[in-house]
Enzyme design. Sequence first.
Site, PDB file in Angstrom:
ATOM      1  N   SER A  31       0.850  -1.207   0.000  1.00  0.00           N
ATOM      2  CA  SER A  31       0.000   0.000   0.000  1.00  0.00           C
ATOM      3  C   SER A  31       0.874   1.242   0.000  1.00  0.00           C
ATOM      4  CB  SER A  31      -0.862   0.021   1.269  1.00  0.00           C
ATOM      5  OG  SER A  31      -1.488  -1.222   1.466  1.00  0.00           O
ATOM      6  N   THR A  34       4.319   4.611  -3.407  1.00  0.00           N
ATOM      7  CA  THR A  34       5.448   4.095  -4.193  1.00  0.00           C
ATOM      8  C   THR A  34       5.095   2.772  -4.851  1.00  0.00           C
ATOM      9  OG1 THR A  34       6.899   5.140  -2.566  1.00  0.00           O
ATOM     10  CG2 THR A  34       7.922   3.608  -4.130  1.00  0.00           C
ATOM     11  N   ASP A  86       6.474  -3.772  -1.128  1.00  0.00           N
ATOM     12  CA  ASP A  86       5.743  -2.768  -0.368  1.00  0.00           C
ATOM     13  C   ASP A  86       6.640  -1.565  -0.101  1.00  0.00           C
ATOM     14  OD1 ASP A  86       3.370  -3.106   2.430  1.00  0.00           O
ATOM     15  OD2 ASP A  86       3.777  -1.465   1.044  1.00  0.00           O
ATOM     16  N   GLY A 100       3.139   1.739   8.148  1.00  0.00           N
ATOM     17  CA  GLY A 100       1.850   2.080   8.735  1.00  0.00           C
ATOM     18  C   GLY A 100       1.435   3.510   8.503  1.00  0.00           C
ATOM     19  N   GLU A 108      -0.510  -5.595   5.598  1.00  0.00           N
ATOM     20  CA  GLU A 108       0.846  -5.531   5.027  1.00  0.00           C
ATOM     21  C   GLU A 108       1.755  -6.530   5.722  1.00  0.00           C
ATOM     22  OE1 GLU A 108       1.746  -1.419   5.642  1.00  0.00           O
ATOM     23  OE2 GLU A 108       1.226  -0.874   3.579  1.00  0.00           O
TER      24      GLU A 108
HETATM   25  O1  DER Z   1       1.608   2.546   5.177  1.00  0.00           O
HETATM   26  C1  DER Z   1       2.576   1.934   4.717  1.00  0.00           C
HETATM   27  O2  DER Z   1       3.226   1.083   5.354  1.00  0.00           O
HETATM   28  C2  DER Z   1       3.030   2.309   3.335  1.00  0.00           C
HETATM   29  O3  DER Z   1       3.690   1.246   2.717  1.00  0.00           O
HETATM   30  C3  DER Z   1       3.930   3.491   3.530  1.00  0.00           C
HETATM   31  O4  DER Z   1       4.779   3.240   4.570  1.00  0.00           O
HETATM   32  C4  DER Z   1       4.754   3.853   2.326  1.00  0.00           C
HETATM   33  O5  DER Z   1       4.077   4.852   1.744  1.00  0.00           O
HETATM   34  P1  DER Z   1       4.679   5.708   0.554  1.00  0.00           P
HETATM   35  O6  DER Z   1       5.188   4.706  -0.467  1.00  0.00           O
HETATM   36  O7  DER Z   1       3.503   6.467   0.069  1.00  0.00           O
HETATM   37  O8  DER Z   1       5.770   6.559   1.112  1.00  0.00           O
END
Ligand code: DER
Length: 236
Positions: A31, A34, A86, A100, A108
Amino acid sequence: IPLEQAKRIAAYRAVDENFDVKTHKVVGVGSGTTVVYVAERLGEYVDKNTNFVCIPTGFQSKQLIVSNKLQLGSIEQYPEVDIAFDGADEVDESLQLIKGGGACLFQEKLVSSSAKKFIIVADSRKKSPKYLGYNWKKGVPIEVVPSSYVRVLADLQNKLQCKSASVREGGSAKAGPVVTDNSNFIIDADFGEIADPRKLHQDIKLLVGVVETGLFIDNAEKAYFGNSDGTVQIQQ
Ligand code: DER
């Protein structure tokens, strides 16, 4: 180069160097902003001869899978994941993570800890030069059962001496607390610099009402960081 391009370059490189369309049949999709580019790149691998299934880590992740015309599967059907990608909020020198920021940490962690290979994609801001809590100042995200939030806030302060902790509010998006894809609340707990993230994770996990923490310990195997000059730094 713009931040989004740096993220895309890192994500494409991570997929191209680690995803093997012949052997990887179950692929975890994380999520955040990126991993959007991971889903985009995976979509380019789909053709009439491929049959890999993608496992989501929440509603946004499901949207990425559907919008990139990837096959959607559930973690219940595919409890063993071949490779997962992720994002992360912060990565320390031994690849321990704070995750998070997007309030999706439970699914996740369920998916990433079910994966044989777990690859992080991020821009260079996420790489900590030392410890967790160095750059990420919003605290450790903790998913809690809604009815327990007052008790958990008290325990974080009294038992674990955290500096401050609060329930994540929806702000202009929603009156009251953010409700996760699993119908829970998120508490962000500030512990300052985190020299021993494994111990902190274990201590938090024992508190009554805690579902999961955003400390991902011994989970990631490699991290791809996109730099503003277009280069990619790999940590493993
Ligand atoms: O919420 C999460 O763990 C997402 O992976 C986050 O940590 C990374 O978000 P971004 O790719 O928008 O910086």
